[in-house]
Write a protein that holds these residues in place. Structure first.
Motif, PDB file in Angstrom:
ATOM      1  N   THR A 129     -16.389  -8.571   3.851  1.00  0.00           N
ATOM      2  CA  THR A 129     -14.966  -9.701   3.405  1.00  0.00           C
ATOM      3  C   THR A 129     -13.308  -8.501   4.294  1.00  0.00           C
ATOM      4  N   PRO A 130     -12.399  -9.523   4.458  1.00  0.00           N
ATOM      5  CA  PRO A 130     -11.958  -9.187   5.873  1.00  0.00           C
ATOM      6  C   PRO A 130     -10.457  -8.542   5.272  1.00  0.00           C
ATOM      7  N   ASN A 131     -10.760  -7.966   3.629  1.00  0.00           N
ATOM      8  CA  ASN A 131     -10.313  -7.059   2.391  1.00  0.00           C
ATOM      9  C   ASN A 131     -11.094  -5.315   3.157  1.00  0.00           C
ATOM     10  N   GLU A 132     -12.321  -5.612   3.498  1.00  0.00           N
ATOM     11  CA  GLU A 132     -12.955  -4.064   3.054  1.00  0.00           C
ATOM     12  C   GLU A 132     -12.263  -3.863   4.671  1.00  0.00           C
ATOM     13  N   ILE A 133     -12.590  -4.616   5.888  1.00  0.00           N
ATOM     14  CA  ILE A 133     -12.173  -4.772   7.383  1.00  0.00           C
ATOM     15  C   ILE A 133     -10.934  -3.734   7.153  1.00  0.00           C
ATOM     16  N   LEU A 134      -9.887  -4.355   6.612  1.00  0.00           N
ATOM     17  CA  LEU A 134      -8.474  -3.534   6.309  1.00  0.00           C
ATOM     18  C   LEU A 134      -8.437  -2.772   5.730  1.00  0.00           C
ATOM     19  N   THR A 135      -9.374  -2.507   4.887  1.00  0.00           N
ATOM     20  CA  THR A 135      -9.078  -1.275   4.138  1.00  0.00           C
ATOM     21  C   THR A 135     -10.153   0.004   5.220  1.00  0.00           C
ATOM     22  N   GLU A 136     -11.000   0.072   5.955  1.00  0.00           N
ATOM     23  CA  GLU A 136     -11.143   0.736   7.079  1.00  0.00           C
ATOM     24  C   GLU A 136     -10.649   0.716   7.584  1.00  0.00           C
ATOM     25  N   ILE A 137      -9.215  -0.253   8.370  1.00  0.00           N
ATOM     26  CA  ILE A 137      -7.912   0.275   8.919  1.00  0.00           C
ATOM     27  C   ILE A 137      -7.168   0.816   8.347  1.00  0.00           C
ATOM     28  N   PHE A 138      -6.900   1.108   7.518  1.00  0.00           N
ATOM     29  CA  PHE A 138      -6.350   1.999   6.819  1.00  0.00           C
ATOM     30  C   PHE A 138      -6.524   2.855   6.221  1.00  0.00           C
ATOM     31  N   ALA A 139      -7.816   2.985   5.937  1.00  0.00           N
ATOM     32  CA  ALA A 139      -8.932   4.459   6.427  1.00  0.00           C
ATOM     33  C   ALA A 139      -8.386   4.981   7.863  1.00  0.00           C
ATOM     34  N   THR A 140      -8.866   4.647   8.385  1.00  0.00           N
ATOM     35  CA  THR A 140      -8.799   4.838   9.914  1.00  0.00           C
ATOM     36  C   THR A 140      -7.580   5.321  10.203  1.00  0.00           C
ATOM     37  N   PHE A 141      -6.352   4.839  10.558  1.00  0.00           N
ATOM     38  CA  PHE A 141      -5.028   4.936  11.284  1.00  0.00           C
ATOM     39  C   PHE A 141      -4.004   4.969   9.973  1.00  0.00           C
ATOM     40  N   CYS A 142      -3.048   5.737  10.274  1.00  0.00           N
ATOM     41  CA  CYS A 142      -1.902   5.498   9.931  1.00  0.00           C
ATOM     42  C   CYS A 142      -1.090   4.996  10.577  1.00  0.00           C
ATOM     43  N   ILE A 161       0.256   0.115  -8.598  1.00  0.00           N
ATOM     44  CA  ILE A 161      -0.129   0.600  -6.719  1.00  0.00           C
ATOM     45  C   ILE A 161       0.881  -0.268  -5.550  1.00  0.00           C
ATOM     46  N   GLY A 162       0.575   0.304  -4.643  1.00  0.00           N
ATOM     47  CA  GLY A 162       1.777   0.863  -3.707  1.00  0.00           C
ATOM     48  C   GLY A 162       0.984  -0.176  -2.544  1.00  0.00           C
ATOM     49  N   PRO A 163       1.895  -1.081  -1.521  1.00  0.00           N
ATOM     50  CA  PRO A 163       0.970  -2.028  -0.326  1.00  0.00           C
ATOM     51  C   PRO A 163       0.979  -0.059   0.533  1.00  0.00           C
ATOM     52  N   ARG A 164      -0.790  -0.484   1.557  1.00  0.00           N
ATOM     53  CA  ARG A 164      -1.170   0.373   1.868  1.00  0.00           C
ATOM     54  C   ARG A 164      -0.563   0.623   3.239  1.00  0.00           C
ATOM     55  N   TYR A 165      -0.504  -0.508   4.119  1.00  0.00           N
ATOM     56  CA  TYR A 165      -0.052  -0.629   5.499  1.00  0.00           C
ATOM     57  C   TYR A 165       1.627  -1.167   4.696  1.00  0.00           C
ATOM     58  N   CYS A 166       1.949   0.714   3.766  1.00  0.00           N
ATOM     59  CA  CYS A 166       3.644   0.227   4.460  1.00  0.00           C
ATOM     60  C   CYS A 166       3.740   1.867   3.408  1.00  0.00           C
ATOM     61  N   PRO A 167       3.037   2.684   3.601  1.00  0.00           N
ATOM     62  CA  PRO A 167       2.894   4.079   3.111  1.00  0.00           C
ATOM     63  C   PRO A 167       4.485   4.649   3.085  1.00  0.00           C
ATOM     64  N   SER A 168       4.100   5.734   1.729  1.00  0.00           N
ATOM     65  CA  SER A 168       5.449   6.522   1.893  1.00  0.00           C
ATOM     66  C   SER A 168       5.011   7.638   2.572  1.00  0.00           C
ATOM     67  N   ILE A 169       6.138   8.378   3.341  1.00  0.00           N
ATOM     68  CA  ILE A 169       5.616   9.626   4.313  1.00  0.00           C
ATOM     69  C   ILE A 169       5.036  10.477   3.464  1.00  0.00           C
ATOM     70  N   GLU A 170       5.636  10.541   2.217  1.00  0.00           N
ATOM     71  CA  GLU A 170       4.391  11.742   1.398  1.00  0.00           C
ATOM     72  C   GLU A 170       2.727  11.380   1.556  1.00  0.00           C
ATOM     73  N   LYS A 202       1.613   9.296   3.932  1.00  0.00           N
ATOM     74  CA  LYS A 202       1.650   9.532   5.386  1.00  0.00           C
ATOM     75  C   LYS A 202       0.514  10.782   5.900  1.00  0.00           C
ATOM     76  N   VAL A 203       1.723  11.387   5.454  1.00  0.00           N
ATOM     77  CA  VAL A 203       1.076  13.689   5.493  1.00  0.00           C
ATOM     78  C   VAL A 203       0.316  14.221   4.875  1.00  0.00           C
ATOM     79  N   VAL A 204       0.228  13.405   3.742  1.00  0.00           N
ATOM     80  CA  VAL A 204      -1.158  14.037   2.430  1.00  0.00           C
ATOM     81  C   VAL A 204      -2.037  13.750   3.545  1.00  0.00           C
ATOM     82  N   LYS A 205      -2.610  11.989   3.941  1.00  0.00           N
ATOM     83  CA  LYS A 205      -3.478  11.253   3.859  1.00  0.00           C
ATOM     84  C   LYS A 205      -3.939  11.703   5.148  1.00  0.00           C
ATOM     85  N   PHE A 206      -2.858  12.229   6.176  1.00  0.00           N
ATOM     86  CA  PHE A 206      -3.258  12.483   7.856  1.00  0.00           C
ATOM     87  C   PHE A 206      -2.879  13.406   8.283  1.00  0.00           C
ATOM     88  N   ALA A 207      -3.590  13.982   7.318  1.00  0.00           N
ATOM     89  CA  ALA A 207      -2.724  15.622   7.378  1.00  0.00           C
ATOM     90  C   ALA A 207      -3.065  16.156   9.060  1.00  0.00           C
TER      91      ALA A 207
END
Ligand SMILES: Nc1nc2c(ncn2[C@@H]2O[C@H](COP(=O)(O)OP(=O)(O)OP(=O)(O)O)[C@@H](O)[C@H]2O)c(=O)[nH]1
Ligand SMILES: [Mg+2]
Lengths: 452, 626
Positions: free
Chosen positions: A436-449, B271-280, B282-287
């Motif tokens: 699903t598009p959502n799974e792709i987004l999940t991958e994106i957020f796991a890959t990039f900050c 639950i917060g938005p994954r595409y707008c993470p807090s700086i905390e 970012k630092v933890v998940k992308f160490a």
């Protein structure tokens, strides 16, 4: 949701017969028929109990009982299996008991449908179960089993992951322009995608063999009358199925039987000898011969090697030439066979000397039948695509990904390159389950900050 | 009970959803009240002072085409315009602008005050009045009651809002404003399923204490691309933003203090938005990243406040001050307002129809963050659709909905009502199956006729739209009719630029299908007098039409292939209960929608793929067996 019941073993007399129940009332029905309100067999453990008909003290059968509580069962629901002695009468009575207690007879494939509905199986595993039940030979069953164990999905997994990773990179580049993302390495992406198309092509190319394994190979034996077609047919079958006589025109109608060659199911058809005749029935037979020839994957032209070639032999040969065919030069035991050897022209097609009388050349003939289809090594060979739907999807997926590689090399913008990748993934998803598009987004957020 | 005042439509909340809803309902002729806790904060941008961005800019254009107001307000108050993805294809380009926070607010309020039939009322809503199962009005804290048969709730993060900075927590809708506890309770009493989400903001800095030389300026576009199709010129002076980075020292300090973050101490459950993470986060998940990008965004012309984008945090305020000073260039910088995290209630949007009306209470509409979305643009477009439908309902007119294949608004609403949300929902271009057709520059072509039919697009805008449409049609004809021949002067240069032989003669429309054919090539073939009145942007739109046309056709075929079963008929008396293995919930959804084809069934909100496969198996396999 109701509870369904069915025999899990084929109808008829056998050593044991298994009755399967699935649904919320499975356990309570089981308890009623053994008269024990507290019975609860532990998963993966069987208990032996007596089954009594309702309210009566007479014992119907002693049976082994297993209980698989939801969701850890085949269907994902509460499932009970009752292994009785295999008498149809007993089995019928036990099933009737469960029906009286509220179970409903299962429709065809209903257990599998429920498993599908509860996400216990993906679509291609469900298809494998269908194939397993319909398998015509051991080798075909092996392939279905491998697919059932998830091998097809697993084999596609690597390509699918590569595809998803590429999509993730390209989508991120589009959606998150303001984020601090690594530069796209287009050359590397093209190489990864080429790996994917190669893998798809390789897997798709196994379909020719896989298809044979599932559907069987249609072989039609033709020739002019009295050359020994029916004799060879019987020899390959190892049974006196067709009538053999020295009278030309013995076989009037086509006969088809199933044999297994190296695990490949073969549908062998004997036909009426081809000649000009005024006999109406014989002519109808010859028409059927033509039909069988046109439907065959392989035509085996039989020629009597103990006699000179006749016009009719040549006519049959020329008709067979349009498709795959081999020549069986029969009656190699006859003294004249060797005499005529030198004057005989050689044939275009693979030619095997055989004798239906001595069975000389039988092994060579068997091998020659499979030869045009490559080696279908039954047991330990590679995995094969057996389903036309899977083949079709793989071919489409490959074309889509290829179009993306082309666009990438032309320097097209990402949103265009992505079209083929998404389509490819979608086609793949129809084999392995959707992404699903959502799974792709999940991958994106796991890959990039991502994210300001 | 009679009401103190009677209206046709009431909109609760004066944020981006509420403003669009109230404006649309009033302009459709309904007597409309906009009820908000603080009239001075109408149109407040509570997070970053920016509108638009990829996919979000598309939404603003769509709002504008339908006759909404966000784009015009943003154009009048924007202080840094940039078109994103300029180097990529037209379909994924999108306008974005920094706005002057306080100007935006004032402009929005003025727009609303100048709207006939629109009545601003300040007050806190305590409860909904329901009669005979339908919406009847609202009760305010000060004892007043207002009647209306359609009510739009657009309360943003105010429902049961709780603000966190470090371990300090307090009830608030935004920092400094009270939350709506009673209204949240009222919705729960009515049986609405309610969940909890979270979002956050970064600290705002005193611009006078920033060492600007340590940051890289990010200039505005030389020629700004506005949001509204009606805007000819951007009048606000344009400013730079600035880009900088955190450092490993900042990360180190955050790591040592994680226990002081309510996110990591388990205090925040939303639950917060994954595409707008807090700086905390970012630092933890992308160490392994040794720096994270930051943007310094000016809040306006007449203020020193600077928004530190990329540094959203809920750490204690005094720690935020220490952390900011570890950032290169901010060694001397003082925080004006600390960042914070906010938790709030949202109502499961699967309660809604495509008109954003709740199925539970006819006449009640939900728009914006109450539906689990984030973002001003997401909120505004829902407000517009809810406001339109509130007015249409009151007027007994047929309700308005947009499809996925014609708009991002349709995609967003369809996603919400069919999938629900498990984190704050934001638009992405990848959510749209028809991404190539849904361009920012053709939003008017896609939607303006709807806006006109509804009555939201005025005569002068309609006239402008028609002229633009005619010009693009003319351009099309010119592109089709003009041939580039081998003997032409421009041929050699174009052929070598594209790295391809173009044949002896091609039309410009055919040429446009190639990647790399831009404005410069068209202008080199066609002198200005042959392109009467056509702007650069219109020519680029025409080229995008050429480039995408083939792909769009191919995609249509693909979709048809994927949906080849859509035509399968389902008998009107078909028993979904009889579909073995289907859960009770799925049976109910089928029964409620009563689809007559598989295609209808596929579009029923909330069905699992498994449920659909089973229906399909039933409609195909079983029929062959029978
Ligand atoms: N010596 C010898 N005789 C054979 C051999 N194969 C078949 N025959 C004989 O040839 C005759 C014809 O055999 P069939 O098998 O009935 O021939 P057919 O091609 O099926 O004939 P029609 O059905 O009439 O077209 C019989 O008398 C067989 O015994 C062989 O390999 N060697
Ligand atoms: Mg015969």
């Amino acid at each position: 949701m109701d509870t369904i019941v069915a025999l899990g073993t084929p109808a008829g007399r056998s050593a044991i017969g298994v009755i399967r129940l699935s649904g919320p009332d499975s356990l309570s029905i089981l308890r009623s028929i053994v008269g024990d309100d507290h019975l609860k067999p532990r998963p993966s453990q069987s208990v032996l109990r007596s089954i009594r008909s309702n309210g009566s003290s007479s014992i119907l059968d002693r049976a082994l009982l297993s209980y698989f509580p939801a969701p850890n069962s085949y269907t994902g629901e509460d499932v009970v299996e009752i292994s009785c002695h295999g008498s149809p009468v007993i089995l019928r009575q036990v099933v009737d008991l469960t029906l009286a207690l509220g179970a409903r007879p299962a429709g065809p494939g209903e257990f599998t449908l429920r498993a599908l509905g509860n996400d216990k199986l993906n679509l291609c595993q469900a298809e494998a179960i269908r194939d397993l039940i319909n398998a015509q030979t051991e080798a075909a069953a092996q392939q279905a089993l491998r697919q059932l164990m998830g091998e097809l999905s697993a084999r596609l997994q690597v390509s699918k992951q590569k595809l998803i990773q590429t999509i993730v990179q390209l989508e991120s580049a589009l959606e998150f322009v303001e984020d601090d993302l690594p530069q796209l390495k287009k050359r590397q992406i093209a190489a990864e995608l080429t790996d994917v198309t190669t893998a798809f092509a390789k897997l798709a190319s196994t379909f020719e063999s896989g298809h044979l394994l599932r559907e069987g190979l249609k072989v039609t034996i033709v020739g002019r009358p009295n050359v020994g077609k029916s004799s060879l047919f019987n020899m390959l079958l190892a049974s006196e199925r067709a009538i053999v006589s020295e009278v030309p025109g013995t076989t009037r109608d086509t006969i088809t039987e199933r044999i297994s060659l190296e695990g490949v199911p073969v549908l062998l058809t004997d036909t009426a000898g081809v000649r000009d005749s005024t006999d109406r029935i014989e002519n109808m037979g010859v028409a059927r011969t033509r039909q069988a020839m046109s439907e065959a994957d392989l035509v085996m032209v039989v020629i009597d090697g103990s006699e000179d070639l006749e016009v009719e032999d040549l006519r049959v040969l020329s008709q067979a030439r349009s498709g795959r065919h081999i020549v069986a030069l029969n009656k190699s035991d006859a003294p004249s066979f060797a005499v005529l050897e030198k004057s005989r022209p050689s044939f275009e097609a693979r030619t095997i000397n055989v004798s239906a009388v001595t069975a000389g050349g039988l092994e060579t003939l068997r091998a020659a039948i499979l030869e045009p289809f490559g080696s279908v090594d039954s047991s330990n060979a590679g995995f094969l695509i057996t389903d036309a739907r899977h083949y079709d999807l793989l071919v489409r997926a490959r074309l889509e990904v290829q179009s993306s590689v082309d666009l990438l090399q032309e320097g097209a913008s990402e949103e265009l390159i992505l079209i083929g990748l998404h389509n490819g993934l979608r086609f793949l998803g129809q084999i392995t389950g959707e992404t699903t598009p959502n799974e792709i987004l999940t991958e994106i957020f796991a890959t990039f900050c991502i994210g300001k | 009970m009679s009401f103190d005042e009677a209206f046709d439509v009431i909109v609760i909340g004066g944020g981006h959803a509420g403003c669009e809803a109230a404006s649309a309902a009033a302009r459709l002729g309904s007597q409309t009240a906009l009820v908000t806790m603080n009239l001075d904060l109408i149109g407040q941008m509570s997070c970053n002072p920016a509108i638009g961005g990829i996919a979000k800019g598309h939404l603003v254009r769509e709002i504008d085409a339908l006759g909404g107001i966000m784009g015009r307000v943003a154009d009048r108050t924007g202080i840094q315009f940039r078109l994103l993805n300029r180097s990529r294809g037209r379909a994924v380009q999108s306008p974005r602008a920094q706005a002057d926070r306080s100007l935006y607010r004032k402009d929005m309020r003025k727009s609303l005050e100048g709207t006939p039939n629109l009545h601003l009322r300040q007050g806190t809503v305590l409860d909904l009045v329901i009669r005979g199962g339908r919406m009847a009005g609202i009760k305010l804290q000060d004892g007043r009651t207002f009647g209306a048969s359609a009510v739009v709730i657009a309360t943003g993060t105010f429902l049961n809002g709780v603000v966190h900075t470090g371990h300090e927590t307090y009830q608030a809708g935004r920092t400094g404003e009270p939350s709506s506890i009673e209204l949240a309770e009222a919705l729960k009493r009515l049986g609405f399923p309610v969940g909890r989400l979270k979002t956050g903001t970064p600290p705002r800095l005193d611009g006078r204490s920033i060492d600007w030389s340590a940051f890289k300026p990010q200039p505005p576009d030389e020629v700004p691309v506005p949001f509204s199709f009606a805007t000819d010129e951007i009048l606000q002076p344009q400013l730079n933003c600035y880009v900088g980075y955190t450092s490993t020292r900042v990360h180190e300090a955050i790591r040592q203090n994680l226990h002081r973050s309510p996110l990591y101490s388990g205090k925040i459950r939303g639950i917060g938005p994954r595409y707008c993470p807090s700086i905390e986060d970012k630092v933890v998940k992308f160490a392994d990243k040794d720096r994270h990008q930051l943007f310094l965004e000016p809040e306006g012309h007449d203020t020193n406040e600077v928004y530190l984008n990329g540094f959203s945090t809920s750490l204690p305020a005094n720690l935020q001050q220490e952390l900011v000073r570890l950032i290169p260039g901010l060694e001397e910088t003082r925080i004006i307002r600390p960042g914070y995290a906010i938790e709030y209630d949202f109502v499961d949007p699967r309660e809604l129809g495509p008109d954003l009306q709740t199925a539970r209470i006819p006449g009640l509409f939900h728009a914006g963050q109450i539906n689990g979305t984030t973002g001003y643009e997401e909120a505004a477009c829902q407000g517009l659709i809810a406001g339109i439908n509130a007015a249409l309902t009151v007027q007994g007119r047929q309700r308005f909905r947009l499809r996925r294949d014609e708009s991002y608004i349709g995609v967003l609403i369809d996603d919400l009502i069919s999938q629900g949300v498990d984190e704050p929902y934001r638009v992405f271009t990848s959510r749209a199956e028809n991404r190539l057709s849904l361009r920012y520059d053709n939003a008017d072509e896609r939607l303006e006729p709807y806006g006109r039919d509804l009555g939201l697009v005025g005569d002068s805008d309609w006239e402008r739209f028609n002229q633009r449409r005619d010009r693009i049609a003319l351009l099309w004809k010119i592109l089709e009719d003009t041939r580039l021949k081998r003997s032409d002067k421009a041929y050699a240069a174009i052929s070598s630029k594209l790295g391809a032989d173009l044949g002896d003669s091609v039309t410009l429309a055919q040429l446009g299908k190639r990647t790399g054919v831009g404005l410069d090539i068209i202008r080199s073939v066609l002198p200005a007098e042959k392109l009467p009145g056509l702007t650069d942007s219109e020519i680029e739109s025409g080229l995008a039409d050429s480039l995408y046309a083939g792909y769009i056709d191919a995609q249509r075929l693909n979709v048809q292939r994927l949906h080849q079963h859509d035509g399968l008929q389902i008998r009107p008396d078909f028993s979904f209960r009889g579909l073995s293995g289907l859960s009770h919930e799925m049976v109910e959804r089928f029964e409620r929608a009563r689809p007559l084809t598989f295609g209808d069934a596929r579009r029923i909100p909330g069905l699992t793929p498994a449920a659909l496969s089973m229906l399909l198996v039933h409609l195909t396999v079983r029929r062959h067996a029978a």
